[in-house]
Design an enzyme around this catalytic site. Structure first.
Site, PDB file in Angstrom:
ATOM      1  N   SER A 101     -11.082  13.711 -18.152  1.00  0.00           N
ATOM      2  CA  SER A 101     -10.247  14.626 -17.993  1.00  0.00           C
ATOM      3  C   SER A 101      -9.086  14.479 -18.712  1.00  0.00           C
ATOM      4  CB  SER A 101      -9.788  14.378 -16.541  1.00  0.00           C
ATOM      5  OG  SER A 101      -8.512  14.823 -16.164  1.00  0.00           O
ATOM      6  N   SER A 102      -8.033  15.516 -18.843  1.00  0.00           N
ATOM      7  CA  SER A 102      -7.086  15.555 -19.826  1.00  0.00           C
ATOM      8  C   SER A 102      -6.169  14.661 -19.214  1.00  0.00           C
ATOM      9  CB  SER A 102      -6.460  17.012 -19.845  1.00  0.00           C
ATOM     10  OG  SER A 102      -5.935  17.255 -18.428  1.00  0.00           O
ATOM     11  N   CYS A 103      -6.190  14.057 -18.027  1.00  0.00           N
ATOM     12  CA  CYS A 103      -5.054  12.990 -17.484  1.00  0.00           C
ATOM     13  C   CYS A 103      -5.341  11.679 -18.206  1.00  0.00           C
ATOM     14  CB  CYS A 103      -5.382  12.658 -16.015  1.00  0.00           C
ATOM     15  SG  CYS A 103      -6.675  11.945 -15.387  1.00  0.00           S
ATOM     16  N   TYR A 130      -7.309   7.066 -12.088  1.00  0.00           N
ATOM     17  CA  TYR A 130      -8.579   7.839 -12.491  1.00  0.00           C
ATOM     18  C   TYR A 130      -8.623   7.877 -13.822  1.00  0.00           C
ATOM     19  CZ  TYR A 130     -11.177  12.373 -12.935  1.00  0.00           C
ATOM     20  OH  TYR A 130     -12.064  13.291 -13.360  1.00  0.00           O
ATOM     21  N   LYS A 134     -11.684   6.800 -16.520  1.00  0.00           N
ATOM     22  CA  LYS A 134     -12.187   7.802 -17.604  1.00  0.00           C
ATOM     23  C   LYS A 134     -11.897   7.326 -18.994  1.00  0.00           C
ATOM     24  CE  LYS A 134     -13.831  10.764 -14.704  1.00  0.00           C
ATOM     25  NZ  LYS A 134     -15.479  10.988 -14.920  1.00  0.00           N
ATOM     26  N   HIS A 173      -7.112  20.554  -6.366  1.00  0.00           N
ATOM     27  CA  HIS A 173      -6.429  20.695  -7.340  1.00  0.00           C
ATOM     28  C   HIS A 173      -5.521  22.193  -7.085  1.00  0.00           C
ATOM     29  CE1 HIS A 173      -9.350  18.370  -9.558  1.00  0.00           C
ATOM     30  NE2 HIS A 173      -8.278  17.646  -9.976  1.00  0.00           N
TER      31      HIS A 173
HETATM   32  O1  GFB Z   1      -4.028  20.462 -10.003  1.00  0.00           O
HETATM   33  P1  GFB Z   1      -2.813  19.192  -9.402  1.00  0.00           P
HETATM   34  O2  GFB Z   1      -3.361  18.483  -7.963  1.00  0.00           O
HETATM   35  O3  GFB Z   1      -3.123  17.911 -10.462  1.00  0.00           O
HETATM   36  O4  GFB Z   1      -1.495  19.395  -9.383  1.00  0.00           O
HETATM   37  P2  GFB Z   1      -2.596  17.411 -11.902  1.00  0.00           P
HETATM   38  C1  GFB Z   1      -0.913  20.343 -10.598  1.00  0.00           C
HETATM   39  C2  GFB Z   1       0.481  20.534 -10.294  1.00  0.00           C
HETATM   40  O5  GFB Z   1       0.499  21.577  -9.390  1.00  0.00           O
HETATM   41  C3  GFB Z   1       1.356  19.691  -9.942  1.00  0.00           C
HETATM   42  C4  GFB Z   1       1.366  21.480  -8.391  1.00  0.00           C
HETATM   43  O6  GFB Z   1       2.757  19.456 -10.485  1.00  0.00           O
HETATM   44  C5  GFB Z   1       1.426  19.826  -8.299  1.00  0.00           C
HETATM   45  O7  GFB Z   1       2.629  19.256  -7.807  1.00  0.00           O
HETATM   46  N1  GFB Z   1       1.013  21.962  -7.219  1.00  0.00           N
HETATM   47  C6  GFB Z   1       1.793  22.844  -6.416  1.00  0.00           C
HETATM   48  C7  GFB Z   1       0.141  21.732  -6.450  1.00  0.00           C
HETATM   49  N2  GFB Z   1       1.367  23.258  -5.159  1.00  0.00           N
HETATM   50  C8  GFB Z   1       0.118  22.568  -5.332  1.00  0.00           C
HETATM   51  C9  GFB Z   1      -0.883  22.569  -4.094  1.00  0.00           C
HETATM   52  O8  GFB Z   1      -0.697  23.170  -2.945  1.00  0.00           O
HETATM   53  N3  GFB Z   1      -1.788  21.521  -4.502  1.00  0.00           N
HETATM   54  C10 GFB Z   1      -2.064  20.873  -5.472  1.00  0.00           C
HETATM   55  N4  GFB Z   1      -3.125  19.940  -5.859  1.00  0.00           N
HETATM   56  N5  GFB Z   1      -0.968  20.737  -6.513  1.00  0.00           N
HETATM   57  C11 GFB Z   1      -4.932  16.120 -11.932  1.00  0.00           C
HETATM   58  C12 GFB Z   1      -5.325  14.687 -11.879  1.00  0.00           C
HETATM   59  O9  GFB Z   1      -3.393  16.032 -12.224  1.00  0.00           O
HETATM   60  O10 GFB Z   1      -5.340  16.901 -12.907  1.00  0.00           O
HETATM   61  C13 GFB Z   1      -6.897  14.509 -11.634  1.00  0.00           C
HETATM   62  O11 GFB Z   1      -4.534  14.029 -10.547  1.00  0.00           O
HETATM   63  C14 GFB Z   1      -7.395  15.291 -12.677  1.00  0.00           C
HETATM   64  O12 GFB Z   1      -7.088  13.363 -11.837  1.00  0.00           O
HETATM   65  C15 GFB Z   1      -6.961  16.972 -12.725  1.00  0.00           C
HETATM   66  O13 GFB Z   1      -7.091  14.726 -13.972  1.00  0.00           O
HETATM   67  C16 GFB Z   1      -7.661  17.472 -13.967  1.00  0.00           C
HETATM   68  O14 GFB Z   1      -3.078  18.486 -12.791  1.00  0.00           O
HETATM   69  O15 GFB Z   1      -1.229  17.215 -11.737  1.00  0.00           O
END
Ligand code: GFB
Length: 313
Positions: A101-103, A130, A134, A173
């Site tokens: 993943s890009s993280c 995570y 990875k 996500h």
């Molecule tokens: O997609 P997300 O959960 O993961 O969050 P990451 C992306 C951004 O969207 C963050 C915001 O800044 C969240 O605060 N966001 C806004 C929300 N509303 C929401 C919501 O209702 N739900 C969620 N989930 N986010 C992940 C990694 O990071 O990226 C994983 O934690 C993986 O391990 C994935 O690498 C690809 O993009 O921040």
């Protein structure tokens, strides 16, 4: 071809894409082989002896899930990748594609992020568990290539979305979460939806069927130690993404920010140059991908809301 994690977002898309290749696809449910269990993994692999593997099985989740369950995200992912990669070596698997993943990149890596940025700075705390797992997977593939001459390669997809996504609001996500929130707000005639964080972080998104196509392309054309970024090459702020999702869903209410929730890394736009140079490019534009995902969500209703039973990246 063994697709590990075949019921998850990426795994199910890879199975769909491989149907066009006319190759035999084998899969294993967790009951048939819990890939966190070394003995079960070895026994299953010795019994089936696949010639190639797409390792899309993983413990995955959004920013809140990662931040809440660090032991699960580190342990499960380390065990899955170590067991499958070692068993692949023991069974003389010709090709293995490991998905990360890009993280994996540093929180403040120069953008767009080149593959060479790996391990050049501190990780984003919300998902460093995570990310470390990875990164270890990338290193495992490189180690088996160097010591045993194995053609094990690694791909690092950006934030993925699409059919088969996880719409559970706690573990998902951002994109599927926003689709569900906007949809439920429209149905209940609510006057607002809540977005986590400030809305200012930027994220790159790739439709999962494009990711699956890139995986097949890499299996066919790439054999080298360095991992390869798999992305769209474009990013969008979370606020603008929310506005786009509301337009697609047809929700016209207010967008409210819940700043008690983490923003995570401010930006993680990856360079797409290395993959483009191999002759691959994505085909699904973001808005059309959101429309397709919303259509899938409507068709699969409640089932779409449960966390995906079999993990995948
Ligand atoms: O997609 P997300 O959960 O993961 O969050 P990451 C992306 C951004 O969207 C963050 C915001 O800044 C969240 O605060 N966001 C806004 C929300 N509303 C929401 C919501 O209702 N739900 C969620 N989930 N986010 C992940 C990694 O990071 O990226 C994983 O934690 C993986 O391990 C994935 O690498 C690809 O993009 O921040």
């Amino acid at each position: 071809m063994f697709v590990a994690g075949h019921r998850g977002l990426v795994g199910s898309a890879v199975v769909r894409r491989l149907a066009r290749e006319g190759c035999e696809v084998i899969t294993a449910t967790r009951a048939e082989a819990d890939l966190r269990d070394q003995r079960a993994t070895r026994l299953w692999m010795e019994a089936h002896r696949p010639d190639a593997i797409v390792l899309a099985a993983a413990k995955v989740g959004g920013i809140l899930a990662n931040d809440t369950y660090p032991a699960d995200f580190l342990y499960d992912n380390l065990m899955i990748e170590a067991n499958v990669i070692e068993a692949a070596h023991r069974c003389d698997v010709e090709k293995l594609l490991f998905l990360g993943s890009s993280c994996i990149y540093p929180k403040h890596a120069d953008q767009p992020i080149m593959e060479s940025a790996l391990l050049t700075g501190p990780l984003e705390p919300t998902n460093e568990w995570y990310a470390v797992a990875k990164i270890a997977g990338i290193k495992l593939c490189q180690a088996y290539r160097r010591q045993h001459g194995r053609d094990f390669i690694s791909a690092m997809p950006t934030n993925l979305f699409g059919p088969g996504d996880n719409f559970d609001l706690q573990s998902s996500h951002v994109l599927p979460a926003l689709i569900r929130k906007a949809h439920e707000a429209k149905l209940t005639e609510a006057n607002k939806i809540t977005v986590w964080g400030t809305g200012s972080p930027r994220r790159e998104f790739l439709f999962v069927d494009d990711c699956a196509d890139a995986c097949v392309h890499l299996l066919q054309h790439y054999s080298d130690a360095e991992h390869v970024n798999v992305g769209s090459g474009e990013d969008i702020s979370i606020l603008h993404l929310t506005q786009l999702v509301c337009e697609v869903v047809g929700f016209k209410g207010e967008i409210v920010k819940d700043i008690s929730k983490p923003d995570g890394t401010p930006r993680k736009l990856m360079s797409a140059e290395k993959l483009r140079a191999t002759g691959w490019a994505p085909s699904m534009p973001l808005r059309k991908g959101v429309e397709e995902t919303y259509r899938w969500y409507l068709e699969h209703g409640a089932a779409a809301q449960a966390p995906s039973a079999a993990a995948s990246v």
